[in-house]
Write an enzyme that holds these catalytic residues in place. Structure first.
Site, mmCIF file in Angstrom:
data_model
loop_
_atom_site.group_PDB
_atom_site.id
_atom_site.type_symbol
_atom_site.label_atom_id
_atom_site.label_comp_id
_atom_site.label_asym_id
_atom_site.label_seq_id
_atom_site.Cartn_x
_atom_site.Cartn_y
_atom_site.Cartn_z
ATOM 1 N N LYS A 267 -66.155 -57.631 -4.162
ATOM 2 C CA LYS A 267 -66.934 -58.648 -4.874
ATOM 3 C C LYS A 267 -67.322 -58.131 -6.251
ATOM 4 C CE LYS A 267 -69.367 -60.848 -1.017
ATOM 5 N NZ LYS A 267 -68.771 -62.170 -1.214
ATOM 6 N N ARG A 341 -65.514 -65.219 9.025
ATOM 7 C CA ARG A 341 -64.737 -66.035 9.959
ATOM 8 C C ARG A 341 -63.958 -65.168 10.947
ATOM 9 N NH1 ARG A 341 -61.662 -68.857 5.044
ATOM 10 N NH2 ARG A 341 -63.721 -68.433 4.177
HETATM 11 N N1 BES Z 1 -70.831 -63.799 2.728
HETATM 12 C C1 BES Z 1 -69.945 -64.482 1.886
HETATM 13 C C2 BES Z 1 -70.392 -65.915 1.564
HETATM 14 C C3 BES Z 1 -71.648 -66.048 0.742
HETATM 15 C C4 BES Z 1 -71.577 -66.175 -0.636
HETATM 16 C C5 BES Z 1 -72.882 -66.114 1.349
HETATM 17 C C6 BES Z 1 -72.734 -66.313 -1.372
HETATM 18 C C7 BES Z 1 -74.035 -66.258 0.616
HETATM 19 C C8 BES Z 1 -73.967 -66.363 -0.745
HETATM 20 C C9 BES Z 1 -68.566 -64.562 2.531
HETATM 21 O O1 BES Z 1 -68.212 -63.520 3.350
HETATM 22 C C10 BES Z 1 -67.602 -64.562 1.397
HETATM 23 O O2 BES Z 1 -67.455 -63.547 0.795
HETATM 24 N N2 BES Z 1 -66.994 -65.697 1.121
HETATM 25 C C11 BES Z 1 -66.118 -65.793 0.023
HETATM 26 C C12 BES Z 1 -64.731 -65.930 0.515
HETATM 27 C C13 BES Z 1 -63.652 -65.835 -0.528
HETATM 28 C C14 BES Z 1 -63.877 -64.853 -1.604
HETATM 29 C C15 BES Z 1 -62.412 -65.411 0.169
HETATM 30 C C16 BES Z 1 -66.565 -67.009 -0.767
HETATM 31 O O3 BES Z 1 -66.823 -68.040 -0.164
HETATM 32 O O4 BES Z 1 -66.732 -66.882 -1.976
HETATM 33 MN MN MN Z 2 -67.290 -61.917 2.304
#
Ligand code: BES
Ligand code: MN
Ligand code: ZN
Length: 489
Positions: A267, A341
């Site tokens: 990230k 997921r």
């Molecule tokens: N934990 C995150 C989702 C999330 C984002 C929760 C912001 C709370 C605040 C999840 O695991 C994630 O990283 N989702 C990504 C997936 C993508 C990068 C493949 C997303 O939705 O941006």
């Molecule tokens: Mn994630």
């Protein structure tokens, strides 16, 4: 602080709080309060409109008692009471170094006693568990003083019950807030498991903790794959079971990612600290079961919580890897940041296979796309059952934990097809991400006809008076408890 009930405002209560909602009755109610305080009614009715969060301080003429009129706005709901009382007492916690009477008779608000108490006690929560300097300001919540709810004689025993519900709810919420706000290095999978073991012991429910070896033996391959990036803090798989009665089995699954770096699909750095809250779904499940157990509700409820970090290591899964799963399906990991997921897939399949519950609900801070779609006002709800979906929407409407339904149509299914494995964990098109995530989960419920998924990414962590940055909300606990009370008692 102790919470009591009484039927008359004692002249010895140095502080009296009297809440009012807006409406036709307000003027008459304020006139009576003005008489009690020894003031002209016009002054009070002119200065105080009972807007939400408005407060007006009066001094009672003969005794000098402080009387706070507290506004609740028009037709306040449970969440309004909770929010307004929480905020009022949070800001007063250092000055209220004396007993308080909360008069629910003058504004005819005795039916809201549970939520008044819930809000009052949530004001006791504080961030800063890791601060070293001692805070020696006076603190209402640490004192021996009383909060006394003033109610009519006829309602006193009913209110005592409501007070108990408010206390149990708030105590659970405060523990859950602290858990979600805890830094990831204070809530490793092992520490989270210990928290749940302790909760089960204290409140009377069964907890099983499967370690990495046992997960291997069970075949929880998707959870283990995500956990491979954390050699020192290996994953745990928790199963919580409360049997307070012979109801049909309620099955819950919560995403327990104690920190989400994204893994190798790392990230960006901005706000990554907030990813300590990526176990908000697990927190909702743990909190709900703890609360149901505290209240001794006559239901059978099973909670499945896969817990892991999502970190980077030489052994961590890489984009393109194909992994297995408890359901036996192979998964192509397109993006290691779509980890929630993966662990939920194992949680759902395990719950279905081992407990075959009447209903399965999972909660997860699953997608950023959910926030793009709904912002911070509501969670996303995806379900294969219209009746269940409506029940959850209604339950959340009542508790102030809004959820909004999104479609689960098969139009989105093909987006998750993999060329090399049974399914992939991320669609190639950057659209409808909350829905495609749910379509992925649907593959692992083994055609269970009564399943709902709540994407709580936007609501598990938010702005509040507790701090200058986002903090935990305990979203989901009151919603699920309310839904259980409505449909399983
Ligand atoms: N934990 C995150 C989702 C999330 C984002 C929760 C912001 C709370 C605040 C999840 O695991 C994630 O990283 N989702 C990504 C997936 C993508 C990068 C493949 C997303 O939705 O941006
Ligand atoms: Mn994630
Ligand atoms: Zn995540």
């Amino acid at each position: 602080m102790n919470i009591k009930t009484g039927t008359e405002i004692s002249a010895h209560s140095p502080i009296v709080v009297i809440p009012f909602s807006q409406g036709e009755l307000l003027e008459g109610q304020l006139t009576a309060v003005a008489a009690f305080a020894g003031m002209k009614p016009e002054i009070v009715t002119k200065e105080f409109k009972a807007e939400a969060k408005e407060s007006l301080l009066l001094f009672k003429q003969d005794s000098g008692q402080k009387i706070y009129l507290l506004g609740l706005g028009k037709a306040p709901k449970s969440a309004d009471f909770i929010k307004i009382f929480r905020s009022f007492f949070y800001h007063k916690r250092n000055v209220s170094d004396a007993s308080v009477a909360i008069d629910l008779v003058s504004g005819q608000l005795e039916d809201a006693a549970e939520f008044v108490v819930n809000g009052l006690l949530l004001a006791s929560y504080k961030l800063g568990a890791q601060k070293t300097h001692r805070d020696d300001k006076p603190d209402f919540f640490k004192s021996e003083f009383d909060a006394e709810l003033i109610v009519s004689t006829e309602k006193q025993s009913e209110v005592a019950q409501a007070v108990k519900a408010g206390v149990e709810t708030a105590e659970t919420q405060v523990r859950i807030l602290a858990l979600v706000d805890a830094p990831a290095n204070y809530k490793t999978p092992q520490q989270l498991a210990d928290f749940v073991l302790e909760s089960g012991k204290s409140f009377g429910y069964k907890v099983e903790v499967f370690d990495e070896k046992q997960c291997e033996a069970l075949g929880l391959h998707a959870l283990l794959a995500v956990g491979k990036g954390s050699i020192e803090n290996p994953p745990k798989f928790l199963v919580l079971e409360y049997k307070g009665g012979e109801s049909k089995t309620i099955g819950l699954v919560g995403k327990g990612v104690t920190f989400d770096t994204g893994g190798v699909s790392l990230k960006p750095g901005d706000n990554m600290n907030y990813m300590k809250s990526d176990m908000g779904g697990a927190a909702a499940v743990i909190g709900t079961i703890e609360l149901v157990a505290r209240l001794k509700l006559p239901v059978h409820i099973v909670g499945v919580v896969p817990v892991t970090e999502n970190c980077i290591d030489g052994l961590a899964i890489k984009p393109g890897d194909v992994i297995g799963s408890y359901a036996g399906k192979t998964i192509e990991v397109i993006n290691t940041d779509a980890e929630g997921r993966l662990i939920l897939a194992d949680g759902l399949a395990y719950l279905k296979k081992n407990y075959n519950p009447e209903v399965m609900i999972d909660l997860a801070t699953l997608t950023g796309n959910c926030i793009m779609a709904l912002g911070y006002a509501a969670s996303a709800l995806l379900s294969n059952n219209d009746a269940l979906a409506q029940q959850l929407i209604d339950a959340g409407q009542e508790t102030g934990e809004k959820t909004w339904r999104m479609p689960l149509w098969d139009d989105y299914k093909d987006m998750m097809k993999s060329d090399v494995a049974d399914i992939k964990n991320l669609s190639s098109a950057p659209i409808a991400g909350a829905i495609t995530a749910a379509k992925f989960l649907e593959t692992f419920i083994d055609e269970h006809p009564n399943w709902a998924h709540l994407d709580i990414a936007g609501v598990a962590f938010g702005d509040s008076e507790y701090g200058s940055m986002k903090s935990a909300t305990a979203y989901g606990i009151r919603l699920l408890k309310n839904w259980i009370v409505r449909h399983y008692l």
